[in-house]
Design an enzyme around this catalytic site. Structure first.
Site, PDB file in Angstrom:
ATOM      1  NE  ARG A  79     -28.003  -8.981  22.304  1.00  0.00           N
ATOM      2  CZ  ARG A  79     -27.260  -8.842  23.530  1.00  0.00           C
ATOM      3  NH1 ARG A  79     -27.270  -9.825  24.472  1.00  0.00           N
ATOM      4  NH2 ARG A  79     -26.771  -7.956  23.374  1.00  0.00           N
ATOM      5  CG  HIS A 153     -17.449  45.660  35.159  1.00  0.00           C
ATOM      6  ND1 HIS A 153     -17.888  45.374  34.216  1.00  0.00           N
ATOM      7  CD2 HIS A 153     -18.256  46.379  35.328  1.00  0.00           C
ATOM      8  CE1 HIS A 153     -18.400  46.363  32.999  1.00  0.00           C
ATOM      9  NE2 HIS A 153     -18.561  47.190  33.398  1.00  0.00           N
ATOM     10  CD  GLN A 235     -39.364   2.084  14.362  1.00  0.00           C
ATOM     11  OE1 GLN A 235     -38.565   2.447  15.187  1.00  0.00           O
ATOM     12  NE2 GLN A 235     -39.430   1.859  12.609  1.00  0.00           N
ATOM     13  CB  SER A 283     -11.645  23.210  55.975  1.00  0.00           C
ATOM     14  OG  SER A 283     -10.483  23.206  55.446  1.00  0.00           O
TER      15      SER A 283
END
Length: 478
Positions: A79, A153, A235, A283
């Site tokens: 493991r 805008h 570590q 489409s």
């Protein structure tokens, strides 16, 4: 079991290039582990540990032929992925078995490899950024003088040029390159820091010789092509490194989204379109449609990258003392997938920017429909010069502009502001030359000059300095 009844990442099947997939592949990862083990053993030998040339030669002979099945079987027992690969490497290198990973902790191979992959991934992306900048520079050069309606805008504002707008896209990308370069220049290896970053195990191996511990780090960094190692660590290397890198990737995604959104809006206006292949279907229902699907895909993937940049930020914020393992599973996914995603974005970006289609007549028609309003300020100034009252002229223009706007909006007519002003008694003596007044080039300011100056002073020097680093990649499906 076929590939069609298990999950497959779209990064592997649709978006990311083979080059980026190779960088984050298991083969490359574990062969890099083995190169790091060799670098460690070579450095330890040079510093006096009892490691033989025969052991090193045996290790070098098995860098790429990784026995994955042995490692996978061993991991089911122990493991632990690193110890499984130490075991598998040892099976192929019986002479060297006892000195593989000598003095190291798991992060020696895991973290150092991650740092190497970060640098390789950023290098590949940088080349693709250069390619996109080159495409947009050519586009800006070609259309630097073409007047177009500018928006604030998303409402009509003063005109600019098509090329000037492209320089804004370039500027964002050059900012991304600056950020990327800064982060890459700061990357270091973790080196051989041990379980809590104190190098205690190596100090023991070298009989208390602190200088040899320092030289070990320097030797490993040099062998792996780095300028040095981080001076201190736990570590692991600080997880802020991952956060900084993914912030760079997020920045690229932001720039790509800005570009793709502009293209989508321009395509709606029928002024500029992304490439559309002869047999492409826009489409399934509406055969006439030409959807900006590549720009949409860029924005869609970029949204993932921007959101994903929070993952390493949260990881960095929640690390405990010298390390905790809740970073591991998250970073395996978050870091690699951001690189794969940005790789796909830049391939799309290169494709779209290389094939943009411009429709000058549509651009001119839209600009002409708004230009009378923009010309009114010039007309007012001319009226003042002719002896008129500025406030009276302003009010006359306002009333006529409102009437012209109502004629356009309510009656579907053409913008007839200038014709109305020509009949207004306040401007009767001015003899307006409508052709001259509505010449678009009069209203773009220094946009053409700004394009030429920016390309000559900023973009071309960048492209010339990076000509050898451009990368022309292609996504799996554009």
């Amino acid at each position: 079991m076929s590939g069609h009844d298990t999950f497959q990442s779209p990064f592997s099947t649709r978006y990311a290039s083979r080059e980026m997939q190779r960088i984050f592949s298991e083969q490359h990862k574990f062969s890099t582990w083995r190169k790091l083990w060799i670098a460690l053993a070579e450095a330890e030998q040079s510093l006096g540990l009892g490691i033989t040339d025969a052991q090193l030669e045996e290790m070098r002979a098995h860098v790429e032929d990784i026995n994955f099945e042995v490692a996978e079987a061993r991991e089911k027992v122990v493991r632990h992925d690193v110890m499984s690969h130490v075991y598998a490497y040892g099976q192929q290198c019986p002479l060297a078995k006892g000195i593989i990973h000598l003095g190291a902790t798991s992060c020696y191979v895991g973290d150092n490899t991650d740092l190497i992959l970060l640098r390789e991934g950023l290098t590949l992306l940088r080349g693709k950024l250069v390619t996109v900048v080159g495409n947009l520079a050519e586009f800006a050069r070609s259309y630097g003088d073409l007047p177009t309606l500018a928006f604030t805008h998303f409402q009509p504002a003063q005109p600019t040029t098509v090329g000037k707008r492209a320089t804004l896209w370039i500027q964002d990308l050059l900012s991304d390159v600056e950020d990327l370069d800064y982060v890459v220049q700061g990357l270091r290896l973790l080196g051989s820091k041990g379980t809590t970053g104190t190098q205690a195990s190596f100090l023991e191996l070298f009989g208390g010789d602190h200088e040899k511990c320092r030289r070990l780090d320097a030797a490993i960094a040099e062998k792996m092509g780095f300028s040095g190692c981080y001076s201190v660590s736990g570590q692991t290397y600080s997880r802020k490194v991952d956060a900084r890198v993914l912030n760079v990737l997020s920045g690229i995604a932001q720039s790509a989204t800005k570009f793709s959104n502009d293209i989508r809006l321009l395509q709606h206006l029928k002024e500029v379109e992304e490439p559309f292949e002869k047999s492409q279907i826009g489409s399934s229902a509406m055969a006439y449609k030409r959807n900006p699907m590549r720009s949409e895909r860029m924005a869609s993937i970029a949204r993932f990258v921007i959101c994903n940049s929070l993952n390493p930020a949260m990881t960095a914020a929640t690390q405990w003392f010298e390390r905790t393992l809740d970073d591991s599973a998250n970073k395996r996914i978050a870091v690699a997938e951001s690189f794969l995603a940005v790789d796909g974005i830049l391939d799309l970006f290169a494709n779209v920017s290389r094939g943009l289609v411009v429709y000058p007549k549509v651009i001119a028609r839209r600009l002409a429909s708004e230009l009378p309003f923009m010309a009114s300020e010039n007309i007012m100034m001319d009226g003042v010069k002719a002896g008129g009252d500025r406030q009276e002229l302003h009010e006359a223009i306002r009333e006529n502009a409102q009437a012209a706007a109502a004629h356009v909006k309510l009656e579907g007519g053409e913008n007839d502001l200038l014709e109305r002003l020509a009949k207004d008694p306040h401007f009767a003596g001015m003899k307006l030359d409508l052709g001259e007044t509505l010449r678009p080039e009069k209203y773009v300011g220094r946009a053409p000059e700004q394009v030429r100056e920016y390309l000559a002073e900023v973009v071309e020097p960048f492209l010339q300095a990076n000509a050898a680093r451009a990368v022309a990649g292609n996504a799996v499906q554009l």
